[in-house]
Design a protein around this motif. Structure first.
Motif, PDB file in Angstrom:
ATOM      1  N   ALA A 256       3.765  -7.266  22.768  1.00  0.00           N
ATOM      2  CA  ALA A 256       3.441  -7.063  21.359  1.00  0.00           C
ATOM      3  C   ALA A 256       3.190  -8.422  20.725  1.00  0.00           C
ATOM      4  O   ALA A 256       3.854  -9.408  21.035  1.00  0.00           O
ATOM      5  N   LEU A 257       2.223  -8.490  19.812  1.00  0.00           N
ATOM      6  CA  LEU A 257       1.886  -9.759  19.188  1.00  0.00           C
ATOM      7  C   LEU A 257       1.402  -9.517  17.767  1.00  0.00           C
ATOM      8  O   LEU A 257       1.079  -8.402  17.383  1.00  0.00           O
ATOM      9  N   ALA A 258       1.351 -10.610  16.997  1.00  0.00           N
ATOM     10  CA  ALA A 258       0.879 -10.543  15.616  1.00  0.00           C
ATOM     11  C   ALA A 258      -0.428 -11.311  15.512  1.00  0.00           C
ATOM     12  O   ALA A 258      -0.560 -12.424  16.043  1.00  0.00           O
ATOM     13  N   LEU A 259      -1.410 -10.731  14.836  1.00  0.00           N
ATOM     14  CA  LEU A 259      -2.684 -11.394  14.596  1.00  0.00           C
ATOM     15  C   LEU A 259      -2.546 -12.406  13.463  1.00  0.00           C
ATOM     16  O   LEU A 259      -1.578 -12.365  12.683  1.00  0.00           O
ATOM     17  N   PRO A 260      -3.509 -13.309  13.313  1.00  0.00           N
ATOM     18  CA  PRO A 260      -3.428 -14.304  12.236  1.00  0.00           C
ATOM     19  C   PRO A 260      -3.312 -13.697  10.842  1.00  0.00           C
ATOM     20  O   PRO A 260      -2.732 -14.311   9.947  1.00  0.00           O
ATOM     21  N   ASP A 261      -3.854 -12.476  10.660  1.00  0.00           N
ATOM     22  CA  ASP A 261      -3.769 -11.858   9.335  1.00  0.00           C
ATOM     23  C   ASP A 261      -2.463 -11.105   9.127  1.00  0.00           C
ATOM     24  O   ASP A 261      -2.274 -10.433   8.112  1.00  0.00           O
ATOM     25  N   GLY A 262      -1.557 -11.171  10.100  1.00  0.00           N
ATOM     26  CA  GLY A 262      -0.245 -10.560   9.944  1.00  0.00           C
ATOM     27  C   GLY A 262      -0.106  -9.178  10.545  1.00  0.00           C
ATOM     28  O   GLY A 262       1.001  -8.639  10.595  1.00  0.00           O
ATOM     29  N   ARG A 263      -1.209  -8.593  11.027  1.00  0.00           N
ATOM     30  CA  ARG A 263      -1.121  -7.259  11.620  1.00  0.00           C
ATOM     31  C   ARG A 263      -0.401  -7.313  12.966  1.00  0.00           C
ATOM     32  O   ARG A 263      -0.604  -8.237  13.755  1.00  0.00           O
ATOM     33  N   PHE A 264       0.432  -6.307  13.189  1.00  0.00           N
ATOM     34  CA  PHE A 264       1.181  -6.198  14.445  1.00  0.00           C
ATOM     35  C   PHE A 264       0.362  -5.392  15.447  1.00  0.00           C
ATOM     36  O   PHE A 264      -0.203  -4.350  15.111  1.00  0.00           O
ATOM     37  N   VAL A 265       0.284  -5.874  16.674  1.00  0.00           N
ATOM     38  CA  VAL A 265      -0.539  -5.252  17.700  1.00  0.00           C
ATOM     39  C   VAL A 265       0.313  -4.991  18.936  1.00  0.00           C
ATOM     40  O   VAL A 265       1.002  -5.884  19.426  1.00  0.00           O
ATOM     41  N   ASP A 266       0.267  -3.741  19.416  1.00  0.00           N
ATOM     42  CA  ASP A 266       0.931  -3.415  20.671  1.00  0.00           C
ATOM     43  C   ASP A 266      -0.069  -2.784  21.629  1.00  0.00           C
ATOM     44  O   ASP A 266      -1.274  -2.752  21.354  1.00  0.00           O
ATOM     45  N   ALA A 267       0.411  -2.269  22.755  1.00  0.00           N
ATOM     46  CA  ALA A 267      -0.493  -1.768  23.789  1.00  0.00           C
ATOM     47  C   ALA A 267      -1.361  -0.619  23.300  1.00  0.00           C
ATOM     48  O   ALA A 267      -2.539  -0.516  23.663  1.00  0.00           O
ATOM     49  N   ALA A 268      -0.807   0.275  22.478  1.00  0.00           N
ATOM     50  CA  ALA A 268      -1.590   1.407  21.983  1.00  0.00           C
ATOM     51  C   ALA A 268      -2.734   0.931  21.087  1.00  0.00           C
ATOM     52  O   ALA A 268      -3.856   1.468  21.148  1.00  0.00           O
ATOM     53  N   VAL A 269      -2.471  -0.079  20.261  1.00  0.00           N
ATOM     54  CA  VAL A 269      -3.513  -0.618  19.381  1.00  0.00           C
ATOM     55  C   VAL A 269      -4.608  -1.289  20.215  1.00  0.00           C
ATOM     56  O   VAL A 269      -5.799  -1.159  19.934  1.00  0.00           O
ATOM     57  N   VAL A 270      -4.209  -1.988  21.256  1.00  0.00           N
ATOM     58  CA  VAL A 270      -5.186  -2.644  22.128  1.00  0.00           C
ATOM     59  C   VAL A 270      -6.056  -1.599  22.832  1.00  0.00           C
ATOM     60  O   VAL A 270      -7.271  -1.759  22.939  1.00  0.00           O
ATOM     61  N   ALA A 271      -5.446  -0.514  23.304  1.00  0.00           N
ATOM     62  CA  ALA A 271      -6.216   0.537  23.963  1.00  0.00           C
ATOM     63  C   ALA A 271      -7.237   1.145  23.009  1.00  0.00           C
ATOM     64  O   ALA A 271      -8.388   1.414  23.388  1.00  0.00           O
ATOM     65  N   ALA A 272      -6.836   1.357  21.765  1.00  0.00           N
ATOM     66  CA  ALA A 272      -7.770   1.896  20.771  1.00  0.00           C
ATOM     67  C   ALA A 272      -8.904   0.915  20.508  1.00  0.00           C
ATOM     68  O   ALA A 272     -10.065   1.314  20.337  1.00  0.00           O
ATOM     69  N   ALA A 273      -8.590  -0.375  20.484  1.00  0.00           N
ATOM     70  CA  ALA A 273      -9.626  -1.388  20.263  1.00  0.00           C
ATOM     71  C   ALA A 273     -10.616  -1.404  21.415  1.00  0.00           C
ATOM     72  O   ALA A 273     -11.830  -1.523  21.206  1.00  0.00           O
ATOM     73  N   ARG A 274     -10.135  -1.243  22.617  1.00  0.00           N
ATOM     74  CA  ARG A 274     -11.038  -1.226  23.774  1.00  0.00           C
ATOM     75  C   ARG A 274     -11.943   0.008  23.727  1.00  0.00           C
ATOM     76  O   ARG A 274     -13.116  -0.052  24.105  1.00  0.00           O
ATOM     77  N   ARG A 275     -11.409   1.134  23.270  1.00  0.00           N
ATOM     78  CA  ARG A 275     -12.243   2.326  23.127  1.00  0.00           C
ATOM     79  C   ARG A 275     -13.331   2.088  22.075  1.00  0.00           C
ATOM     80  O   ARG A 275     -14.476   2.496  22.268  1.00  0.00           O
ATOM     81  N   THR A 276     -12.977   1.423  20.991  1.00  0.00           N
ATOM     82  CA  THR A 276     -13.970   1.103  19.963  1.00  0.00           C
ATOM     83  C   THR A 276     -15.102   0.265  20.544  1.00  0.00           C
ATOM     84  O   THR A 276     -16.291   0.523  20.288  1.00  0.00           O
ATOM     85  N   LEU A 277     -14.766  -0.726  21.362  1.00  0.00           N
ATOM     86  CA  LEU A 277     -15.799  -1.568  21.953  1.00  0.00           C
ATOM     87  C   LEU A 277     -16.642  -0.803  22.962  1.00  0.00           C
ATOM     88  O   LEU A 277     -17.852  -1.024  23.056  1.00  0.00           O
TER      89      LEU A 277
END
Length: 283
Positions: A256-277
């Motif tokens: 789990a990590l935090a983006l520069p804008d403060g949003r928290f990102v975990d594996a589920a968020v990353v999977a959704a981002a990959r689907r978007t791409l």
């Protein structure tokens, strides 16, 4: 914006074509839809069922088509459905069988274990939930058998079964199906058809609502609906940029990590981002 080739694009458009009209089916295959669904059920009159089955068998005797071909068989447990399955299930051009009005996991299990596949291990089933009972058993149906590759709603029959008035009356059922698919590890369901082929503005608004509920793509009954559906479900440039940022951050190998804008990102968020791409690649 750059879009990496993460995975194959998800299907967004599923075009129905009546099985007793081979020229319409041929047009559907050339329409640009991601999947063509040859309908042997509601779109075919009783006295045309045998012809529709024979025409579809001729089509599916060829192993390759421009896009995957699914077949919606007749109501399960009826003689026409039995004849559909016997004639079509083992043909090389069949990508999947779509099962109407499913109400129990046992129906899926029975068909998965008794229907001969076109090649070993390739039987693919898709369940349509079109009644209150089907909705109540959504997760049991969705997780019934590995051969089941997707679930979705049949909203016309469901609306009649529930006596629902207005579009919003089905939103609880829609969310139930989205959750059941996710819980069973299936792809997000595609929306049911928009019956008015002239109402493209209404279609676009309905697709936006469906996307917000968690659907991915939509079934259509006319080629003119396809571009509207695709535009509605393709990610915006801003969504792609956000997804790129998330995937790039995830490449650092952290959990789990935090983006520069403060949003928290975990594996589920990353999977959704990959689907978007992946979706953006097709745009």
């Amino acid at each position: 914006m750059t879009v990496p080739a993460e995975t194959a694009p998800y299907p967004l458009t599923w075009l129905y074509a009546p099985g007793d009209r081979p020229r319409v089916v041929a047009g559907a295959l050339a329409s640009g839809a991601d999947v063509v669904i040859v309908d042997l059920e509601d779109a075919v009159a009783p006295d045309r069922k045998d012809y529709a089955r024979a025409a579809t068998a001729e089509l599916l005797s060829a192993p390759e088509h421009p896009v995957p071909v699914h077949v919606r068989v007749n109501a399960l447990g009826t003689p026409p459905a039995q004849r559909d399955l016997a004639a079509l299930a083992a043909l090389p051009g069949l990508a999947a069988l779509r099962l109407p009005k499913v109400t129990s996991a046992d129906q899926v299990i029975h068909l998965a274990e008794t229907t001969p596949p076109s090649a070993p291990g390739t039987t693919r089933l898709h369940a349509l939930l079109e009644s209150a009972l089907g909705i109540e058993r959504a997760h049991a149906i969705a997780s019934a058998h590995p051969a089941l590759r997707g679930i979705s709603l049949g909203e016309a029959d469901l609306r009649a079964d529930l006596g629902v008035r207005g579009d919003a009356g089905l939103d609880w059922c829609r969310s139930r199906v989205v959750v059941a698919a996710r819980a069973a590890g299936l792809p997000p369901p595609a929306q049911s058809i928009h019956p008015d082929i002239r109402d493209l503005e209404g279609l676009a608004a309905s697709c936006a609502h469906g996307r917000a509920l968690g659907f991915l793509g939509r079934a259509a009954i006319h080629p003119r609906q396809l571009p509207v559906i695709e535009r509605a479900y393709l990610p915006s440039e801003r969504e792609v940029e956000q997804a790129e940022t998330i995937v790039k951050a995830a490449a650092t190998g952290q959990g789990a990590l935090a983006l520069p804008d403060g949003r928290f990102v975990d594996a589920a968020v990353v999977a959704a981002a990959r689907r978007t791409l992946s979706l953006a690649r097709r745009g």
